[in-house]
Design a protein around this motif. Structure first.
Motif, PDB file in Angstrom:
ATOM      1  N   TRP A  63       0.803  -1.227   0.000  1.00 12.72           N
ATOM      2  CA  TRP A  63       0.000   0.000   0.000  1.00 12.72           C
ATOM      3  C   TRP A  63       0.834   1.276   0.000  1.00 12.72           C
ATOM      4  CZ3 TRP A  63      -4.385  -1.204   4.107  1.00 12.72           C
ATOM      5  CH2 TRP A  63      -5.243  -2.168   3.566  1.00 12.72           C
ATOM      6  N   LYS A  64       2.145   1.172  -0.019  1.00 13.96           N
ATOM      7  CA  LYS A  64       2.965   2.383   0.064  1.00 13.96           C
ATOM      8  C   LYS A  64       2.716   3.315  -1.110  1.00 13.96           C
ATOM      9  CE  LYS A  64       6.323   5.136   1.441  1.00 13.96           C
ATOM     10  NZ  LYS A  64       6.231   6.144   0.355  1.00 13.96           N
ATOM     11  N   HIS A  65       2.328   2.783  -2.270  1.00 10.14           N
ATOM     12  CA  HIS A  65       2.089   3.653  -3.427  1.00 10.14           C
ATOM     13  C   HIS A  65       0.942   4.632  -3.170  1.00 10.14           C
ATOM     14  CE1 HIS A  65      -1.669   1.757  -4.948  1.00 10.14           C
ATOM     15  NE2 HIS A  65      -1.205   0.702  -4.307  1.00 10.14           N
ATOM     16  N   ARG A  66       0.108   4.351  -2.178  1.00 10.72           N
ATOM     17  CA  ARG A  66      -0.978   5.276  -1.844  1.00 10.72           C
ATOM     18  C   ARG A  66      -0.472   6.512  -1.116  1.00 10.72           C
ATOM     19  NH1 ARG A  66      -5.571   1.070   0.587  1.00 10.72           N
ATOM     20  NH2 ARG A  66      -5.593  -0.383  -1.196  1.00 10.72           N
ATOM     21  N   TYR A  67       0.756   6.436  -0.611  1.00 14.79           N
ATOM     22  CA  TYR A  67       1.337   7.528   0.180  1.00 14.79           C
ATOM     23  C   TYR A  67       2.746   7.841  -0.334  1.00 14.79           C
ATOM     24  CZ  TYR A  67      -2.293   5.503   3.160  1.00 14.79           C
ATOM     25  OH  TYR A  67      -3.474   4.980   3.639  1.00 14.79           O
ATOM     26  N   PRO A  68       2.884   8.282  -1.588  1.00 14.13           N
ATOM     27  CA  PRO A  68       4.218   8.431  -2.180  1.00 14.13           C
ATOM     28  C   PRO A  68       5.056   9.544  -1.571  1.00 14.13           C
ATOM     29  CG  PRO A  68       2.549   9.325  -3.647  1.00 14.13           C
ATOM     30  CD  PRO A  68       1.813   8.621  -2.553  1.00 14.13           C
ATOM     31  N   THR A  69       4.444  10.462  -0.839  1.00 12.55           N
ATOM     32  CA  THR A  69       5.223  11.548  -0.227  1.00 12.55           C
ATOM     33  C   THR A  69       5.617  11.241   1.212  1.00 12.55           C
ATOM     34  OG1 THR A  69       3.240  12.736   0.524  1.00 12.55           O
ATOM     35  CG2 THR A  69       4.061  13.250  -1.685  1.00 12.55           C
ATOM     36  N   SER A 118       1.330  -4.069  11.166  1.00 13.85           N
ATOM     37  CA  SER A 118       1.366  -2.986  10.191  1.00 13.85           C
ATOM     38  C   SER A 118       0.024  -2.838   9.474  1.00 13.85           C
ATOM     39  CB  SER A 118       2.464  -3.257   9.162  1.00 13.85           C
ATOM     40  OG  SER A 118       2.423  -2.324   8.101  1.00 13.85           O
ATOM     41  N   ILE A 119      -0.261  -1.626   9.025  1.00 16.82           N
ATOM     42  CA  ILE A 119      -1.445  -1.417   8.181  1.00 16.82           C
ATOM     43  C   ILE A 119      -1.237  -2.028   6.806  1.00 16.82           C
ATOM     44  CG2 ILE A 119      -2.009   0.764   9.356  1.00 16.82           C
ATOM     45  CD1 ILE A 119      -1.054   2.143   6.668  1.00 16.82           C
ATOM     46  N   ASP A 120       0.019  -2.307   6.461  1.00 16.39           N
ATOM     47  CA  ASP A 120       0.347  -2.774   5.115  1.00 16.39           C
ATOM     48  C   ASP A 120       0.253  -4.299   5.032  1.00 16.39           C
ATOM     49  OD1 ASP A 120       1.864  -1.699   2.467  1.00 16.39           O
ATOM     50  OD2 ASP A 120       2.537  -3.721   2.993  1.00 16.39           O
ATOM     51  N   PRO A 121      -0.507  -4.825   4.066  1.00 12.80           N
ATOM     52  CA  PRO A 121      -0.678  -6.288   3.979  1.00 12.80           C
ATOM     53  C   PRO A 121       0.614  -7.063   3.791  1.00 12.80           C
ATOM     54  CG  PRO A 121      -2.327  -5.156   2.647  1.00 12.80           C
ATOM     55  CD  PRO A 121      -1.348  -4.114   3.086  1.00 12.80           C
ATOM     56  N   MET A 133       9.504   6.167   4.027  1.00 11.39           N
ATOM     57  CA  MET A 133       9.296   4.774   4.407  1.00 11.39           C
ATOM     58  C   MET A 133       9.452   4.568   5.907  1.00 11.39           C
ATOM     59  SD  MET A 133       8.479   1.765   3.276  1.00 11.39           S
ATOM     60  CE  MET A 133       8.843   1.695   1.507  1.00 11.39           C
ATOM     61  N   ALA A 134      10.387   5.285   6.534  1.00 10.01           N
ATOM     62  CA  ALA A 134      10.601   5.127   7.972  1.00 10.01           C
ATOM     63  C   ALA A 134       9.337   5.456   8.752  1.00 10.01           C
ATOM     64  CB  ALA A 134      11.760   6.011   8.434  1.00 10.01           C
ATOM     65  N   GLU A 135       8.601   6.460   8.300  1.00  9.24           N
ATOM     66  CA  GLU A 135       7.344   6.799   8.967  1.00  9.24           C
ATOM     67  C   GLU A 135       6.256   5.790   8.618  1.00  9.24           C
ATOM     68  OE1 GLU A 135       3.913  10.317   9.083  1.00  9.24           O
ATOM     69  OE2 GLU A 135       5.850  10.708   8.117  1.00  9.24           O
ATOM     70  N   TYR A 136       6.140   5.457   7.343  1.00  8.15           N
ATOM     71  CA  TYR A 136       5.113   4.507   6.915  1.00  8.15           C
ATOM     72  C   TYR A 136       5.242   3.185   7.668  1.00  8.15           C
ATOM     73  CZ  TYR A 136       2.351   1.531   3.793  1.00  8.15           C
ATOM     74  OH  TYR A 136       1.423   0.643   3.291  1.00  8.15           O
ATOM     75  N   ALA A 137       6.462   2.751   7.919  1.00  7.97           N
ATOM     76  CA  ALA A 137       6.696   1.464   8.582  1.00  7.97           C
ATOM     77  C   ALA A 137       6.190   1.443  10.016  1.00  7.97           C
ATOM     78  CB  ALA A 137       8.181   1.121   8.550  1.00  7.97           C
TER      79      ALA A 137
END
Length: 242
Positions: free
Chosen positions: A145-151, A167-170, A154-158
């Motif tokens: 799902w990272k492509h939904r939040y390209p800005t 994680s929220i990411d599958p 990654m350190a924050e998304y993780a």
């Protein structure tokens, strides 16, 4: 279900390639590092390239990895996907003993989702790694799902998690359920460059001005320089350790 080594069934190469291509955007297949190294990867590391077949012998899923020398510290990790390929190939050519397996990719055919096949393929690769005496299993993940939040870095998304702590990411969750822990971002995991016309073809977009663009299925922004006729995409992935 039967899990086999892909090199034992070259007749299934096209079928397996279709399963992989339906999961990734076109631009991913234009990474120059992959083009320079994949033939040697297939020649030397075929034992770490597996497929899951159904009862009729059809490809349901597949995955592959490369053995690398790694001292177990975050600082000694490769840059990411490209770096792991280079380290595996150059290490083999130099006679360096590998200590870890890096998962590189796994894919499940769209008709076979939600059956645990990705975990089965990765589990088989993990088993093979430990059977060879490798001490570690790592992976530069490309979160689903990272492509939904390209800005978002990654350190924050993780760190984004559900109430259950996963994680929220599958795709990150798949690895967490196998016992993986996050090590940190792979900030230059892949670098893909091309002309403006090539990027327009790969993305089905137009790029009339020089700037950073949000591109479908890209985890980060793509920089297009119209004056230099060049587009560059630096993809950030996420290192995990099993």
């Amino acid at each position: 279900m039967q899990i086999i080594t892909r090199s034992n069934r070259p007749d299934l190469d096209e079928e397996a390639a279709e399963a992989f291509r339906e999961r990734w955007p076109e631009f991913i297949f234009h990474d120059d590092v992959s083009k320079r190294h994949l033939e040697r990867v297939r020649r030397w590391f075929g034992r770490f390239d597996v497929m899951a077949l159904d009862d009729d012998g059809k490809v349901m899923a597949g995955g592959w990895g490369v053995p690398i020398a790694w001292d177990g510290t975050v600082g000694d990790l490769p840059d990411g996907y490209d770096g792991a390929l280079v380290r595996a190939v150059e290490g083999h050519e130099a006679g360096r003993k590998p200590t870890a397996l890096s998962f590189m990719a796994a894919a499940v055919g769209a008709a076979h989702d939600r059956r645990g096949l990705a975990g089965a393929v990765l589990g088989e690769l993990k088993r093979r790694a430990y059977a060879e005496g490798l001490s570690h299993v790592v992976a530069p993940l490309r979160p689903t799902w990272k492509h939904r939040y390209p800005t978002v870095p990654m350190a924050e998304y993780a760190t984004w998690a559900r109430p259950d702590g996963l994680s929220i990411d599958p795709w990150i969750r798949t690895h967490q359920r196998m016992g993986a822990v996050v090590l940190g971002p792979a900030r230059r995991s892949m670098v893909i460059a091309g002309t403006v016309a090539e990027w327009e073809q790969w993305t089905d977009m137009l790029f009339p001005a020089t700037r950073d663009y949000v591109v479908p299925d890209a985890l980060n922004l793509v920089h297009i320089d119209v004056e230099q006729d060049r587009g560059v995409y630096v993809e950030e992935n996420l290192w995990v350790r099993h």
